[in-house]
Design a protein around this motif. Structure first.
Motif, PDB file in Angstrom:
ATOM      1  N   UNK A 253      -6.925   0.252  -6.040  1.00 12.39           N
ATOM      2  CA  UNK A 253      -7.199   0.214  -7.486  1.00 12.39           C
ATOM      3  C   UNK A 253      -5.962   0.535  -8.317  1.00 12.39           C
ATOM      4  N   UNK A 254      -5.975  -0.015  -9.517  1.00  9.79           N
ATOM      5  CA  UNK A 254      -4.983   0.381 -10.511  1.00  9.79           C
ATOM      6  C   UNK A 254      -5.695   1.377 -11.398  1.00  9.79           C
ATOM      7  N   UNK A 281       5.712  -5.384  -5.402  1.00  6.91           N
ATOM      8  CA  UNK A 281       5.359  -4.129  -4.732  1.00  6.91           C
ATOM      9  C   UNK A 281       3.853  -3.904  -4.794  1.00  6.91           C
ATOM     10  N   UNK A 282       3.280  -4.185  -5.958  1.00  4.28           N
ATOM     11  CA  UNK A 282       1.850  -3.962  -6.111  1.00  4.28           C
ATOM     12  C   UNK A 282       1.046  -4.860  -5.159  1.00  4.28           C
ATOM     13  N   UNK A 310       5.692   2.882  -8.774  1.00  2.17           N
ATOM     14  CA  UNK A 310       5.077   2.648  -7.461  1.00  2.17           C
ATOM     15  C   UNK A 310       4.373   3.922  -6.996  1.00  2.17           C
ATOM     16  N   UNK A 311       5.017   5.051  -7.275  1.00  2.00           N
ATOM     17  CA  UNK A 311       4.407   6.339  -6.929  1.00  2.00           C
ATOM     18  C   UNK A 311       3.072   6.497  -7.662  1.00  2.00           C
ATOM     19  N   UNK A 312       3.055   6.096  -8.938  1.00  8.47           N
ATOM     20  CA  UNK A 312       1.810   6.209  -9.705  1.00  8.47           C
ATOM     21  C   UNK A 312       0.681   5.402  -9.066  1.00  8.47           C
ATOM     22  N   UNK A 313       1.035   4.235  -8.508  1.00 10.59           N
ATOM     23  CA  UNK A 313       0.009   3.438  -7.813  1.00 10.59           C
ATOM     24  C   UNK A 313      -0.562   4.232  -6.643  1.00 10.59           C
TER      25      UNK A 313
END
Ligand code: ADP
Ligand code: MG
Length: 700
Positions: A253-254, A281-282, A310-313
């Protein structure tokens, strides 16, 4: 009857046990197959003759027509040597033999025209040729089959033991005789007709015994294509296997972290390149195959924000993430920057380095294991056994060449599933090389700098212009800018390098006296705490000048620094110079890079300096670097084996590589298991290659 190419080389007529041993130990030739794949280094025109007075020193093999006018024996330390005086209508030289003297003396006649062939030496004012290939001119002319003669790789031992180029060529002829020159085709008919490739048998014949230059060119093309095609095929298959076999965590999920940050807290508009890379990346993170991605971007291209997002994902999917950097300074800097970005989002971040206090360290270990800590940033300290994540979902590694693959895989073993891995590097690897070396890694490239960056002005100055440089420094400091002065530090000459650094520091201190000026100094022999203190003074703007060795090479970010002076710049490699230059030009002001050198410069140094002055494009610089140094010195290539190519050249044959890669990709796309009738020959060849080591040599 067809001959089995796996037959040991000993069985070839004219080889015998001694030569077989030599061929094995010197050239790695074990079988008929290996011998066919001994490709010539170059070709020489045996219809062309040199005159003695046209000879140059250090020339490759030359061919000369002349007569022997006399022999003499010369005593030397051990035994004696036989010397013949050899003469043409322009001059005189000597032919020298250290062995087989009696036989030679008896078989050569004075006064007859001979053709000699070999390398010449320049010795006490005269040219000489040791152990020449020699035949009567009449014989030579009747033997001449082709104008182009193949010159094979050789070693000193081989030629000393009499396995000359002529011998290798004879053995090769014998091999073609015994096999009738018929070899199994290794590419599908359709591919060959599409690419207008000549057959394997024709290619092999013409690469060893070219009939015409045109046929030689087509033979080389065909063989290079084939070599690159099978390597690419193998890399792509490896990558596909990796993707289907190695499961990873899927970030499905985003969530809020990402969305809130993107909507409300993004400090600047992302560049298109950053957006594209984030999408790549996502996509990877969203699948349940483990991500294994290399993120390339020139210095200052904005990799950190991509890493952070990317870390937040990962956090949105309840995973922990870590970011590992090669030095304490860099880790601290990442920690500062990322803590800042995390503040409005209430994310927990910690920094772990070698100098983290024990009490704090314990706390970090605890919070990692119970999952309270979301992001951990640090150095190699992250790899210690005590560091146990509850659920590490993403590991980001900055400046990859400082970490070995072994260290990377150590991180892997901390969960039952490997974390997704993003490796960031600012040392651009030329695309052609990256493609062949990292065929099993996915690659994202940030090929665009944030808008409004001013190009750094780069100049080259000689040491005796130092006064002008000092004046320029004073002007910049008056404008409240800061300055780096970097000295080389090379292991072998460490002590001399420190002396240079300290001398430099002293002369700068004299020119820029306290209290008006403040100077920081940072080098490898200092304690980490002292280094950090000096670094921080500069970061905070308390000192105007930073005198340092290359410890500041990677990643340090002081936007107010506008001048980079590199001392003894001729001693740095191109990519290192480019890295250093990337330390300035991070703010809004015009920045400068000054390359200081002595006047004595090698051609190679000149090219490096000119390239720096001309270009600020990391990829272009990397290409030049590759040409100057060869692929062996570029990071990562040693292990990858691209150097073991038999006939193709990664740099010179980049075009063929591209075609080969496209064909390999397409073949596997249409027929992933290579089961169709058309691909039978590919499957067969591929299996043969893996069976008989060839291709596995390429990939360790
Ligand atoms: P590098 O790729 O060398 O690690 P950084 O991530 O350190 O580069 O970014 C260099 C500087 O550019 C930082 O000060 C960063 O805040 C800034 N920056 C990054 N992306 C952008 C952007 N899209 N627009 C403006 N500034 C940016
Ligand atoms: Mg960086």
């Amino acid at each position: 009857m067809s001959v089995n190419l796996q037959t040991p080389i000993d069985y070839l007529k004219g080889v015998g046990p001694n030569r077989a041993d030599l061929l094995r130990s010197e050239l790695g030739i074990q079988t008929y197959q290996d011998l066919i794949n001994l490709f010539p280094n170059r070709y020489i025109d045996r219809t062309k003759h040199y005159k003695i007075n046209d000879l140059q020193r250090n020339e490759a093999e030359v061919q000369i027509i002349g007569i022997i006018t006399g022999f003499k024996e010369v005593a030397q330390k051990r035994g004696k040597r036989l010397v013949a005086t050899f003469k043409d209508d322009t001059g005189t030289m000597e032919l020298v033999w250290f062995r087989g003297q009696k036989w030679i003396r008896d078989s050569l006649k004075t006064g007859q025209p001979y053709v000699i062939f070999g390398k010449t030496n320049w010795f006490s004012g005269k040219f000489s040729m040791p152990h020449p290939e020699i035949e009567l001119q009449s014989e030579h002319e009747s033997n001449l089959r082709s104008a182009m003669q193949a010159i094979y790789p050789s070693t000193e031992k081989l030629s000393n033991k009499g396995v000359t180029n002529k011998v290798v060529s004879k053995i090769m002829q014998q091999l073609f005789l015994e096999t009738n020159g018929r070899f199994i085709e290794t590419l599908p008919t359709e591919m060959m007709s599409e690419l207008k490739l000549i057959s394997k048998s024709d290619a092999l014949f013409n690469v060893h015994f070219p009939k015409t230059p045109e046929l030689l060119a087509r033979a080389q093309y065909r063989l290079k294509f084939e070599e690159l095609f099978y390597i690419q095929l193998q890399l792509i298959i490896k990558n596909l296997i990796h993707k289907s076999k190695i499961k990873g965590f899927a970030f499905n999920k985003v969530g809020d972290y990402f969305n809130t940050f993107y909507k409300d807290h993004l400090p600047f508009e992302l560049t298109n390149a950053q957006k594209r890379v984030l999408k790549e990346i996502r996509l990877d993170l969203g699948s349940n195959a483990q991500m294994n991605r290399l993120l390339q971007g020139d210095v200052g291209s904005g990799k950190t924000i991509v890493a952070f997002m990317s870390i937040l994902m990962g956090l949105d999917n309840d995973f922990q993430c870590c970011l590992m950097a090669p030095t304490a300074i860099l880790s601290a800097q990442h920690y500062q920057g990322i803590s800042e970005l995390c503040k409005p989002l209430e994310i927990s971040v910690s920094l772990l380095t070698g100098s983290t206090k024990t009490s704090e360290r314990k706390l970090i270990h605890e919070n990692l294991e119970n999952g309270n800590l979301q992001i951990l940033i640090g150095t190699h300290a992250l790899l210690e056994d005590k560091v146990k994540f509850k659920n590490l979902g993403l590991a980001i590694i900055d400046e990859q060449h400082r970490f070995g693959v072994a260290q990377r895989s150590k991180l892997w073993h901390k969960n039952e599933l490997p974390p997704n891995v993003l490796v960031m590097t600012a040392t651009p690897i030329p695309r052609t090389l990256a493609m062949s070396v990292y065929g099993d890694l996915d690659i994202s490239v940030i090929d665009e700098l944030p808008a409004g960056r001013k190009a750094i002005k780069t100049v080259h100055r000689y040491d005796n212009n130092r006064l002008k440089v000092f004046k320029f420094m004073k002007d910049e400091i008056a404008l409240e800018r800061q300055i780096y002065i970097v000295y080389p530090l090379i292991q072998e000459s460490e002590n001399m390098d420190y002396k240079d650094l300290m001398d430099g520091y002293e002369s700068v201190s004299r020119e820029f006296p306290m209290p008006e000026y403040q100077i920081s100094i940072v080098h490898g022999k200092m304690k980490p705490a002292d280094k950090d203190y000096e670094m921080q003074r500069f970061v905070k703007g308390e000192t105007q000048i930073m005198v340092a060795t290359t410890v500041i090479e990677v990643g340090v970010n002081v936007p107010n620094a506008s001048v980079m002076i590199i001392e003894s710049a001729e001693r740095f490699g191109l990519s290192q110079l480019h890295q250093l230059r990337g330390r300035v030009g991070r703010g809004a002001e015009q920045s400068y890079c000054i390359l200081m050198t002595s006047r004595k410069l090698s051609q190679n140094s000149k090219t490096r300096l000119e390239t720096m002055v001309r270009s600020s494009d990391g990829f272009e610089i990397a290409e030049v670097d590759l040409k100057l140094r060869g692929p062996g010195d570029i990071m990562g290539t040693q292990q990858s084996g691209v150097l073991n190519l038999r006939i193709a050249d990664i740099i010179k044959d980049a075009d063929i590589l591209q075609v080969a890669r496209d064909y390999a990709k397409n073949t596997l796309k249409l027929d992933p298991s290579l089961v169709s009738a058309d691909n039978k020959v590919i499957l067969h060849t591929y299996r043969q290659m893996s069976k008989y080591r060839n291709i596995w040599n390429y990939i360790s």
